[in-house]
Design a protein around this motif. Structure first.
Motif, PDB file in Angstrom:
ATOM      1  N   TRP A   1      16.909  33.725  48.701  1.00 54.45           N
ATOM      2  CA  TRP A   1      18.101  32.867  48.634  1.00 54.45           C
ATOM      3  C   TRP A   1      19.340  33.689  48.884  1.00 54.45           C
ATOM      4  N   SER A   2      20.273  33.125  49.655  1.00 52.72           N
ATOM      5  CA  SER A   2      21.527  33.797  49.940  1.00 52.72           C
ATOM      6  C   SER A   2      22.675  32.899  49.521  1.00 52.72           C
ATOM      7  N   GLY A   3      23.380  33.348  48.513  1.00 50.94           N
ATOM      8  CA  GLY A   3      24.578  32.646  48.081  1.00 50.94           C
ATOM      9  C   GLY A   3      25.661  33.684  47.885  1.00 50.94           C
ATOM     10  N   ILE A   4      26.301  33.649  46.771  1.00 52.74           N
ATOM     11  CA  ILE A   4      27.243  34.725  46.436  1.00 52.74           C
ATOM     12  C   ILE A   4      26.470  36.028  46.273  1.00 52.74           C
ATOM     13  N   SER A   5      25.273  35.889  45.769  1.00 50.28           N
ATOM     14  CA  SER A   5      24.372  37.031  45.648  1.00 50.28           C
ATOM     15  C   SER A   5      23.058  36.676  46.333  1.00 50.28           C
ATOM     16  N   SER A   6      22.044  37.477  46.096  1.00 47.53           N
ATOM     17  CA  SER A   6      20.724  37.223  46.683  1.00 47.53           C
ATOM     18  C   SER A   6      19.681  37.159  45.577  1.00 47.53           C
TER      19      SER A   6
END
Length: 121
Positions: free
Chosen positions: A50-55
């Motif tokens: 998952w890639s968002g603000i972090s991983s």
């Protein structure tokens, strides 16, 4: 509306590497949270990264796979190292609007067509 196109799959020997790309059409790509999933023959679709603000990564790929994104190119990548035969699957990228980590396929709004990854022993 977002359209996603994966590329980069192929056949590789165990221990090898591949980099998958997922190109997104449309605007505001940076607002989307991106996920990578995979589906092996006879199995359900499972979360990979998952890639968002972090991983965030599934335990099965942690330390071997790395997700990254280039918002200027509307593209998210999945670098896969130390590949194993059990990594063989069709890999999909997916996008959703909204904050927070999501691990279930049903939480994603848009999907690519998938790219085949085959790891030989």
């Amino acid at each position: 509306q977002v359209q996603l196109v994966e590329s980069g799959g192929g056949l590789v020997q165990a221990g090898g590497s591949l980099r998958l790309s997922c190109a997104a059409s449309g605007r505001a790509f940076s607002n989307y949270r991106m996920g990578w999933f995979r589906q092996a023959p006879g199995k359900g679709r499972e979360f990979v990264a998952w890639s968002g603000i972090s991983s965030y990564y599934a335990d099965s790929v942690k330390g071997r796979f790395t997700v990254s994104r280039d918002n200027a190119k509307n593209t998210v990548y999945l670098q896969m190292n130390s590949l194993k035969p059990e990594d063989t699957a069709v890999y999909y990228c997916a996008a959703r609007i909204g904050y927070g980590l999501r691990l279930e396929p049903a939480d994603y709004d848009y999907w690519g067509q998938g790219t085949q990854v085959t790891v030989s022993s």
